[in-house]
Design a protein around this motif. Structure first.
Motif, mmCIF file in Angstrom:
data_model
loop_
_atom_site.group_PDB
_atom_site.id
_atom_site.type_symbol
_atom_site.label_atom_id
_atom_site.label_comp_id
_atom_site.label_asym_id
_atom_site.label_seq_id
_atom_site.Cartn_x
_atom_site.Cartn_y
_atom_site.Cartn_z
ATOM 1 N N GLY A 83 0.816 -1.212 0.000
ATOM 2 C CA GLY A 83 0.000 0.000 0.000
ATOM 3 C C GLY A 83 0.845 1.256 0.000
ATOM 4 N N LYS A 84 1.922 1.246 0.791
ATOM 5 C CA LYS A 84 2.811 2.410 0.818
ATOM 6 C C LYS A 84 3.512 2.589 -0.523
ATOM 7 C CE LYS A 84 3.790 2.186 5.776
ATOM 8 N NZ LYS A 84 4.851 2.037 6.810
ATOM 9 N N GLU A 85 3.961 1.498 -1.106
ATOM 10 C CA GLU A 85 4.651 1.589 -2.391
ATOM 11 C C GLU A 85 3.708 2.088 -3.478
ATOM 12 O OE1 GLU A 85 6.286 -2.218 -3.150
ATOM 13 O OE2 GLU A 85 7.933 -2.019 -1.703
ATOM 14 N N ALA A 86 2.453 1.644 -3.446
ATOM 15 C CA ALA A 86 1.483 2.105 -4.448
ATOM 16 C C ALA A 86 1.210 3.597 -4.298
ATOM 17 C CB ALA A 86 0.191 1.297 -4.320
ATOM 18 N N ALA A 87 1.094 4.075 -3.036
ATOM 19 C CA ALA A 87 0.851 5.502 -2.815
ATOM 20 C C ALA A 87 2.045 6.333 -3.280
ATOM 21 C CB ALA A 87 0.572 5.756 -1.340
ATOM 22 N N ALA A 88 3.266 5.876 -2.976
ATOM 23 C CA ALA A 88 4.452 6.608 -3.413
ATOM 24 C C ALA A 88 4.564 6.614 -4.931
ATOM 25 C CB ALA A 88 5.702 5.980 -2.791
ATOM 26 N N ALA A 89 4.247 5.487 -5.568
ATOM 27 C CA ALA A 89 4.301 5.423 -7.027
ATOM 28 C C ALA A 89 3.281 6.375 -7.654
ATOM 29 C CB ALA A 89 4.043 3.995 -7.494
ATOM 30 N N ALA A 90 2.081 6.422 -7.089
ATOM 31 C CA ALA A 90 1.059 7.332 -7.620
ATOM 32 C C ALA A 90 1.503 8.787 -7.491
ATOM 33 C CB ALA A 90 -0.255 7.102 -6.885
ATOM 34 N N GLY A 125 4.949 23.276 -6.573
ATOM 35 C CA GLY A 125 5.981 23.178 -5.542
ATOM 36 C C GLY A 125 6.045 21.797 -4.906
ATOM 37 N N VAL A 126 4.893 21.214 -4.607
ATOM 38 C CA VAL A 126 4.869 19.878 -4.020
ATOM 39 C C VAL A 126 5.429 18.840 -4.997
ATOM 40 C CG1 VAL A 126 3.340 18.049 -3.165
ATOM 41 C CG2 VAL A 126 2.973 20.407 -2.451
ATOM 42 N N SER A 127 5.152 19.042 -6.290
ATOM 43 C CA SER A 127 5.654 18.105 -7.296
ATOM 44 C C SER A 127 7.176 18.128 -7.348
ATOM 45 C CB SER A 127 5.067 18.445 -8.669
ATOM 46 O OG SER A 127 3.651 18.322 -8.648
ATOM 47 N N TYR A 128 7.761 19.323 -7.275
ATOM 48 C CA TYR A 128 9.218 19.396 -7.234
ATOM 49 C C TYR A 128 9.774 18.675 -5.998
ATOM 50 C CZ TYR A 128 10.042 22.560 -11.169
ATOM 51 O OH TYR A 128 10.166 23.101 -12.439
ATOM 52 N N LEU A 129 9.109 18.846 -4.860
ATOM 53 C CA LEU A 129 9.565 18.173 -3.643
ATOM 54 C C LEU A 129 9.472 16.654 -3.772
ATOM 55 C CD1 LEU A 129 8.008 20.453 -0.851
ATOM 56 C CD2 LEU A 129 10.376 20.381 -1.640
ATOM 57 N N VAL A 130 8.400 16.170 -4.377
ATOM 58 C CA VAL A 130 8.240 14.720 -4.564
ATOM 59 C C VAL A 130 9.350 14.173 -5.463
ATOM 60 C CG1 VAL A 130 6.754 12.948 -5.565
ATOM 61 C CG2 VAL A 130 5.766 14.728 -4.119
ATOM 62 N N VAL A 131 9.627 14.877 -6.546
ATOM 63 C CA VAL A 131 10.668 14.422 -7.476
ATOM 64 C C VAL A 131 12.027 14.404 -6.793
ATOM 65 C CG1 VAL A 131 11.918 15.027 -9.574
ATOM 66 C CG2 VAL A 131 9.423 15.081 -9.553
ATOM 67 N N VAL A 132 12.350 15.489 -6.097
ATOM 68 C CA VAL A 132 13.630 15.534 -5.379
ATOM 69 C C VAL A 132 13.679 14.462 -4.296
ATOM 70 C CG1 VAL A 132 15.083 16.967 -3.902
ATOM 71 C CG2 VAL A 132 13.991 17.966 -5.914
ATOM 72 N N GLY A 133 12.539 14.198 -3.638
ATOM 73 C CA GLY A 133 12.493 13.147 -2.627
ATOM 74 C C GLY A 133 12.753 11.771 -3.213
ATOM 75 N N PHE A 134 12.186 11.526 -4.390
ATOM 76 C CA PHE A 134 12.438 10.246 -5.057
ATOM 77 C C PHE A 134 13.920 10.077 -5.358
ATOM 78 C CE2 PHE A 134 8.003 9.201 -5.862
ATOM 79 C CZ PHE A 134 8.048 7.822 -5.976
ATOM 80 N N VAL A 135 14.515 11.102 -5.921
ATOM 81 C CA VAL A 135 15.925 11.014 -6.307
ATOM 82 C C VAL A 135 16.818 10.881 -5.072
ATOM 83 C CG1 VAL A 135 17.817 12.239 -7.413
ATOM 84 C CG2 VAL A 135 15.547 12.251 -8.469
ATOM 85 N N THR A 175 16.018 9.711 -2.066
ATOM 86 C CA THR A 175 15.825 8.404 -1.435
ATOM 87 C C THR A 175 16.514 7.299 -2.220
ATOM 88 O OG1 THR A 175 13.689 9.143 -0.566
ATOM 89 C CG2 THR A 175 14.095 6.771 -0.610
ATOM 90 N N ALA A 176 16.408 7.373 -3.548
ATOM 91 C CA ALA A 176 17.052 6.349 -4.384
ATOM 92 C C ALA A 176 18.570 6.394 -4.245
ATOM 93 C CB ALA A 176 16.646 6.539 -5.842
ATOM 94 N N SER A 203 21.492 -1.177 -3.746
ATOM 95 C CA SER A 203 20.390 -1.449 -4.669
ATOM 96 C C SER A 203 19.471 -0.244 -4.716
ATOM 97 C CB SER A 203 19.598 -2.686 -4.239
ATOM 98 O OG SER A 203 19.043 -2.498 -2.949
ATOM 99 N N ALA A 204 18.733 -0.130 -5.817
ATOM 100 C CA ALA A 204 17.819 0.984 -5.990
ATOM 101 C C ALA A 204 16.496 0.687 -5.284
ATOM 102 C CB ALA A 204 17.591 1.238 -7.475
ATOM 103 N N LEU A 205 15.525 1.551 -5.475
ATOM 104 C CA LEU A 205 14.213 1.327 -4.881
ATOM 105 C C LEU A 205 13.563 0.087 -5.491
ATOM 106 C CD1 LEU A 205 12.802 4.992 -4.848
ATOM 107 C CD2 LEU A 205 13.799 3.710 -2.946
ATOM 108 N N PRO A 206 12.689 -0.579 -4.750
ATOM 109 C CA PRO A 206 11.999 -1.745 -5.320
ATOM 110 C C PRO A 206 11.095 -1.342 -6.468
ATOM 111 C CG PRO A 206 11.043 -1.142 -3.193
ATOM 112 C CD PRO A 206 12.290 -0.322 -3.350
#
Length: 210
Positions: free
Chosen positions: A90-97, A133-143, A145-146, A155-158
């Motif tokens: 569920g967490k992975e699906a929410a983060a992916a969305a 602004g939130v979208s930029y934060l999400v993108v930077v957060g993904f990068v 975290t990876a 290893s990278a994210l699942p």
């Protein structure tokens, strides 16, 4: 009846002599008793070992309580682990969305920055600017975290459900690279950088585009 033959008594210093023909018999009897004794000792040891394995000693009350406590702790740990495993998709699906929604918004913002020198308009009640602004934060957060996971675990994210989390990760890296390219082109063409309002205002330190 007359008196029997006279009895011969051994004197204290006399030595009883054994016929030499009886020596093998006594030696055989001595060897037999030695073997019988060794066999009896081996049987007793075997019985002790068999009793130890088939009838283990009973645990003391404190030991039984400790064993029961450990079993309960193991069951609770397995239950918590199963809950974590069930919550992970569920967490992975929410983060992916979130990543799949944020990246297109960032791309639209980068196009606006390249064309107009600034990001998307604020929109009604500033909702569009907030989404940007939130979208930029999400993108930077993904990068971030990876990269951190890659540095710590190798290893990278699942991939996530359906590979969507991995797709959001890859798109986020593309967005960061695209943002760096747009920033360099903007500096080369106009000599300024876009402002990050309403998140950050650094216009007092560098030249921002208007």
């Amino acid at each position: 009846c007359g008196p029997g033959p006279p009895r011969t008594l051994l004197s204290p210093g006399a030595v009883l002599s054994v016929p030499s023909a009886s020596l093998p018999f006594f030696a055989a009897m001595h060897s037999f008793y030695q073997r019988a004794g060794a066999l009896l000792i081996a049987q007793l040891l075997f019985l002790e070992l068999a009793a130890a394995f088939t009838h283990p000693p009973s645990l003391s009350p404190n030991r039984r309580l400790q064993t029961r406590t450990q079993a309960q702790a193991q069951r609770q740990e397995r239950h918590v682990g199963s809950l974590r495993c069930s919550a992970q998709p569920g967490k992975e699906a929410a983060a992916a969305a979130a990543g799949l929604v944020a990246n297109p918004v960032v791309w639209a913002s980068l196009v606006s920055v390249k064309m107009n020198g600034g990001g998307l308009p604020a929109g009604p009640y500033g909702l569009l600017g907030a989404l940007e602004g939130v979208s930029y934060l999400v993108v930077v957060g993904f990068v971030g975290t990876a990269l951190y996971k890659k540095a710590t675990t190798g290893s990278a994210l699942p991939a996530g459900p359906g590979g969507l989390l991995g797709a959001a990760e890859g798109l986020s890296f593309l967005s960061v690279v695209g943002g760096a390219i747009v920033l360099l082109l903007l500096i080369a063409d106009q000599g300024c950088v876009p402002n990050a309002l309403p998140l950050v205002d650094y216009s007092a330190y560098v030249t921002v585009c208007h």
